[in-house]
Each structure stands twice: as C-alpha cells, then as structure tokens.
Design an enzyme around this catalytic site. Structure first.
Site, PDB file in Angstrom:
ATOM      1  N   HIS A 102     -57.589   4.589  24.449  1.00  0.00           N
ATOM      2  CA  HIS A 102     -57.887   6.066  25.200  1.00  0.00           C
ATOM      3  C   HIS A 102     -57.373   5.716  26.281  1.00  0.00           C
ATOM      4  CE1 HIS A 102     -60.810   6.285  21.408  1.00  0.00           C
ATOM      5  NE2 HIS A 102     -60.859   7.071  22.128  1.00  0.00           N
ATOM      6  N   ASN A 133     -56.234  -3.986  25.103  1.00  0.00           N
ATOM      7  CA  ASN A 133     -57.510  -2.761  24.728  1.00  0.00           C
ATOM      8  C   ASN A 133     -59.300  -2.736  25.044  1.00  0.00           C
ATOM      9  OD1 ASN A 133     -58.695   0.250  24.122  1.00  0.00           O
ATOM     10  ND2 ASN A 133     -57.193   0.600  22.801  1.00  0.00           N
TER      11      ASN A 133
END
Length: 247
Positions: A102, A133
């Site tokens: 994201h 991440n």
C-alpha cells in the site's frame, strides 16, 4: 469604523485563501517528462503511470480523526478499471514473491468504508518486499498516525523510486518493481516542520532513523516538487532540514 470593516474583510479573505491553500497542500507539482493520470479518491490522490502500471506518487491529508476508526480492513485487492489496459491484476502478483505494498495505507482509512475499499485498488499498490511491508514501512505508517493524533494534521506523499536502467517486472502485464520507496511528511501545526524517508525495496532489519532525508534531498532523488503550494518563506525552511527527534 472603516478600519474595522477593512480588517474584518481582510480576515475573511485570508481565511478563504487559507482554506483553499490547505485543501491542496499535499499535492506535488505536475510531473515533467513522466506519464501521469490523476485519480482522486475519497482518502487520497494518486498520480498513476500507465507505463509502469504503478503510481508515480500517492498523496493524502491525514487528520487526527482519520488516524483512528472502526471500519474493518477490506479483504482482497481490486483491479482499477479507471486506468487503461494493460494494467495490474491480482494474477500479476500471485506467485511473484512480492507483496501488495500500500502507498496510502489501509490503517489511515478506518474512518470510512469507501475510503478503506479504495486503498485496495491496485493503482494504490506497488510490488514490495514482504519484510519491508510488515517491518519498517509499517512502522513509519504507524508513526504517521501517532504524529497525526499528536499534532492534529499531516500532509503525506509517498511512492516508488528507480535507480537502475532496467527494472524487474511481475506478471503478464509487466508491473514494474521499484528499487526503493520514498515518503515525505509535512506538519503545519505550530512551527511548520517536515521529514522524508528513502528506503530500499529489500529484506533486512531496518532502523528508520538511518533513512531520514530532507525534503530537498528526496526532491533531488525523485525529481518531484513537493508541497509547491507552500509560501517560499516556509518551504525553504522546512524542506532543507529534517530531524527525527523533533517528532
């Protein structure tokens, strides 16, 4: 009486200008010599690059209210039909070894169901190392939410970086894998300040204070002009200095 009226009118105009200025402060200047399609979502704005099949940058205004919420995390990832084919699909990521990274995080969008869902559009994603991440990138995201609650408001821009002439791609649609990522953060509450981070897209334990950069340095690396709506008097001060201890 006339003086009082003038002061009142000046204050009203100033408030109107300030409101307009704050509304757009997170958006970088238009890119030069780079493909971009601007997509405006409920919780963020993205500059999408159809050649790379990932964003050039993603920008959003994170308030204290948006830093908390009760909306549950959306399940699944969504092909973005607002951009032309070929574009990233779930099949491109499947079995690639890269995670869905994201840019605007789901954790910043628990305040609204639509905002949460839109963070799972693949135009808000980049192929990202799994340990990055869940590690340093996640810690910086959590710090931003903590700072938003502390100061009331932040302006954030992040995106991919490329150092090599040739880049790894995933899937039949050849979604490009970044070599690194940047994030720049601006706080206008109290004395304005800013900080930037540049981290390589690889595994390994990372301490965030080792990756601190000034906004000026991130601009030099990316070629992106961040926070162009700032008055020069503020921009020159905040973009040339960064200290993690100030936050």
């Amino acid at each position: 009486m006339r003086k009082c009226l003038f002061v009142c009118l000046f204050a009203i105009v100033s408030l109107d200008l300030c409101a307009q200025y704050v509304k757009n402060i997170e958006l970088p200047a238009p890119l030069k010599n780079t493909k971009e399609q601007i997509l405006r979502r409920k919780g963020y704005t993205v500059s999408y690059n159809k050649d790379l099949k990932i964003p050039n940058w993603v920008a959003w205004h994170l308030t204290a209210e948006h830093a908390i919420g009760t909306v549950e995390r959306f399940k699944g990832y969504i092909e973005d039909e607002d951009v032309p084919k070929p574009r990233a699909t779930n099949e491109d990521y499947r079995g690639s070894g890269w995670s869905h990274g994201h840019m605007c995080p789901a954790g910043d969008n628990k305040w609204d169901e639509q905002a949460m869902r839109e963070t799972f559009l693949l135009t808000n994603m980049c192929p990202q190392d799994r340990s990055l991440n869940s590690g340093l990138w996640n810690r910086i995201e959590m710090d931003c939410r903590k700072w938003a609650q502390k100061y009331g408001s932040l302006y954030i821009v992040c995106g991919p970086l490329f150092y090599n002439k040739q880049h790894e791609t995933i899937g039949v649609n050849k979604v490009v894998v970044p070599e690194a990522f940047f994030k720049v953060i601006l706080c206008m509450q109290g004395k304005p300040k800013a900080i930037g981070f540049v981290v390589k897209n690889n595994a390994g334990t990372k301490k965030k204070d080792q990756y601190v950069n000034t906004i000026d340095e991130v601009e030099r690396i990316t070629g992106i002009d961040f926070f162009p709506a700032l008055p020069d008097s503020i921009e020159n001060k905040v973009e040339g200095y960064a200290n993690i201890n100030d936050w």
